[in-house]
Design an enzyme around this catalytic site. Sequence first.
Site, short mmCIF file in Angstrom:
data_model
loop_
_atom_site.label_atom_id
_atom_site.label_comp_id
_atom_site.label_asym_id
_atom_site.label_seq_id
_atom_site.Cartn_x
_atom_site.Cartn_y
_atom_site.Cartn_z
N GLU A 36 0.84 -1.19 0.00
CA GLU A 36 0.00 0.00 0.00
C GLU A 36 0.87 1.24 0.00
OE1 GLU A 36 -2.37 2.71 -0.42
OE2 GLU A 36 -3.42 0.79 -0.29
N ARG A 38 -0.32 4.52 0.19
CA ARG A 38 -0.81 5.61 1.04
C ARG A 38 -0.16 5.56 2.42
NH1 ARG A 38 -5.83 8.10 -0.58
NH2 ARG A 38 -6.88 6.89 -2.19
N THR A 40 -1.92 5.67 5.04
CA THR A 40 -2.85 4.91 5.86
C THR A 40 -3.52 3.84 5.01
OG1 THR A 40 -4.48 6.66 5.40
CG2 THR A 40 -3.42 6.71 7.57
N THR A 44 -9.28 4.20 -1.25
CA THR A 44 -10.15 5.35 -1.50
C THR A 44 -11.32 5.38 -0.53
OG1 THR A 44 -9.58 5.49 -3.84
CG2 THR A 44 -11.71 6.39 -3.20
N LYS A 54 -19.79 9.99 4.10
CA LYS A 54 -20.92 9.71 5.01
C LYS A 54 -20.85 10.61 6.24
CE LYS A 54 -21.97 7.12 1.97
NZ LYS A 54 -20.88 7.64 1.19
N ARG A 272 -15.52 6.60 -12.57
CA ARG A 272 -14.21 6.19 -12.08
C ARG A 272 -13.59 5.20 -13.07
NH1 ARG A 272 -13.18 7.81 -7.07
NH2 ARG A 272 -11.58 6.23 -6.75
N HIS A 443 -43.62 -3.45 14.19
CA HIS A 443 -44.38 -2.21 14.01
C HIS A 443 -44.11 -1.26 15.19
CE1 HIS A 443 -47.76 0.44 13.07
NE2 HIS A 443 -48.09 0.40 14.35
#
Length: 464
Positions: A36, A38, A40, A44, A54, A272, A443
Amino acid sequence: MADEYDYDVLVIGSGPGGYVAAIRAAQLGLRTACIESRETLGGTCLNVGCIPSKAMLHASEYFDAAANGTMAKLGIKVTPELDLEAMHGQRLDAVKQLTGGIAFLFKKNKVEWIKGRGAFVDAHTVAVGDKTVTAKDIVVATGSSVTPLPGVEIDQTIVVDSTGALELARVPDHMVVIGGGVIGLELGSVWRRLGAKVTCVEYLDQILPGFDGDVRKEAHKIFKKQGIEFKLSTKVTGVAVNGDKATLTVEPAAGGAAETIEADCVLVSIGRKPNTDGLALDKAGLVVNQRGQIETGHRFETSVPGIWAIGDVIPGPMLAHKAEDEGIAVAENIAGLTGIVNHDLIPSVVYTWPEIAGVGLTEEAAKEKGEIKVGKFPMMANSRAKTNHEPDGFVKIIADAKSDRVLGVWIIAVPAGVMIAQAVQSMEFGATSEDIAYTCHAHPTHSEAIKEAAMAVQGKPIHI
């Protein structure tokens, strides 16, 4: 023998597909490493995609509820004041906790993180910086990146992609979103709620390509009511930046007179593309298809023995949960078990307000395959949606006319992303609409709308 290699399994990329594949492989007793580049883990999705978006969507919903009078309706009088820095702060905190969580899971499961960018040397060797590592099996899980708009330069200040749109230091006066798909609608709605004027320019005649026709029409109506302006059947032919403003030139998709739109922020969200450049796939004997994807068999094996691929780099919807399921399946296949993914039942969710979710066939696609029955139930007739002042949307169930087997479920409702799980599971077990109709639902809950839509397939809903 596996001992002639540094690792049994080497995963390139630590997004939802890659990190899950690495953890599952390690759980199955395979010596596993993950490359990896990045700082972290999480790709993405965790760093600049699903998770931070979010966090901003959720926060902006609270702000909007306070600003638009929804809270006042509930007997809560407030005058909101936007602290954008704090809003960004909680976004960054969520990302930090979750990416850190994956680092912890790597340690717990003894997955080695090789930091850097990987490129093939041959089918069992990958160069990372100035060193090489070998593995018996290699999984390509490098994800995707933003599709550029030809001739439009993204500066992440005035013209931004989804990453830049998450990090704006101030609320734009006027944001133009190029593309009426999931990402454009989600991020456009964040800044609309926080006070921006938002115009969405879409080349097609409707938003949300690939979604059910009823859903596309209703969603357009809802977002328009919320204040997003749409220019459909319109193409962007140029974006010129002058100081802190951008001027877009647009014209009808079918041809006609051009016009200009001024904005202080332009979000490019036209799709993308798979991240296959820079991997030196040719050195491993791999080629990509016309869309830049790696073709695989149903076990996620490529044309080269020992090389596998999952997630956004292979055909199919570019969704984190698809990649995760493929990550588990590919690890199990490498370990000699049977890993499968039912690609016909991958749910799609748009995290706007209300949310939009679907699984299986659209009504249009189902009709092409044979005779169908359709049941719809409006959320305004659902008691929980009524108490929560969430009247927009509906549940729609499409079933085969002869067997009654459920072929597709489409939902517009505030918790549609949660509600769709019931539909996916029901369809995985081959449920009929009658099975859902005769399953007891608590309900008052939003999910009762699924039961009622199933009853509507039979022509006998209770509450409409």
